[in-house]
Motif scaffolding. Sequence first.
Motif, mmCIF file in Angstrom:
data_model
loop_
_atom_site.group_PDB
_atom_site.id
_atom_site.type_symbol
_atom_site.label_atom_id
_atom_site.label_comp_id
_atom_site.label_asym_id
_atom_site.label_seq_id
_atom_site.Cartn_x
_atom_site.Cartn_y
_atom_site.Cartn_z
ATOM 1 N N ALA A 72 0.799 -1.225 0.000
ATOM 2 C CA ALA A 72 0.000 0.000 0.000
ATOM 3 C C ALA A 72 0.834 1.279 0.000
ATOM 4 O O ALA A 72 0.291 2.362 0.026
ATOM 5 N N ASP A 73 2.144 1.184 -0.015
ATOM 6 C CA ASP A 73 3.047 2.348 -0.018
ATOM 7 C C ASP A 73 2.761 3.318 1.123
ATOM 8 O O ASP A 73 2.725 4.532 0.938
ATOM 9 N N VAL A 78 2.913 4.703 10.155
ATOM 10 C CA VAL A 78 1.462 4.902 10.113
ATOM 11 C C VAL A 78 0.767 3.817 10.934
ATOM 12 O O VAL A 78 1.100 2.643 10.843
ATOM 13 N N THR A 79 -0.195 4.241 11.755
ATOM 14 C CA THR A 79 -0.975 3.293 12.560
ATOM 15 C C THR A 79 -2.393 3.201 11.998
ATOM 16 O O THR A 79 -2.804 4.025 11.176
ATOM 17 N N MET A 80 -3.157 2.228 12.490
ATOM 18 C CA MET A 80 -4.545 2.091 12.063
ATOM 19 C C MET A 80 -5.342 3.337 12.463
ATOM 20 O O MET A 80 -6.231 3.765 11.740
ATOM 21 N N LYS A 81 -5.025 3.914 13.601
ATOM 22 C CA LYS A 81 -5.709 5.130 14.041
ATOM 23 C C LYS A 81 -5.439 6.259 13.048
ATOM 24 O O LYS A 81 -6.344 7.016 12.701
ATOM 25 N N ASP A 82 -4.190 6.360 12.582
ATOM 26 C CA ASP A 82 -3.850 7.380 11.595
ATOM 27 C C ASP A 82 -4.659 7.184 10.311
ATOM 28 O O ASP A 82 -5.159 8.143 9.735
#
Length: 94
Positions: A72-73, A78-82
Motif C-alpha cells: 500500500a506504499d 502509520v498506525t490504524m488510528k492514523d
Amino acid sequence: MSDRAVLLDEIQSLPPNLVAEALDFVGYLKQKNRKESPAAEKPALPHFTKAQVEAAVQSPEIQAIVGALKGADLPPDVTMKDIREMRLAEKYGI
C-alpha cells in the motif's frame, strides 16, 4: 424521552445502507471533539510481553494484514488510528 433514547431509536430505524454512513459520522464527531477538547485523558494501554507480541505477529490474520499493507506504499510509522483519521478527514474535510 432522553436525547440518547431518541438517538438510539433513530439509529435503529435507519435502512441498512445508511448504517455505515452513520458510523462514519459518529467517528467524525468523536474526532472533532478530540480536536476541540484540551488534553482528554487517554485510557491506559494494555501491557504485553515480547513473547506475546511475537506470537501474535505470527498469526495468519496479522500476516494477511501485513501482506496487504506492504503493497500500500504507506509510511512505516502509520498506525490504524492514523488511517482512520485520514479517512474521516478526506470524507468530511476536517
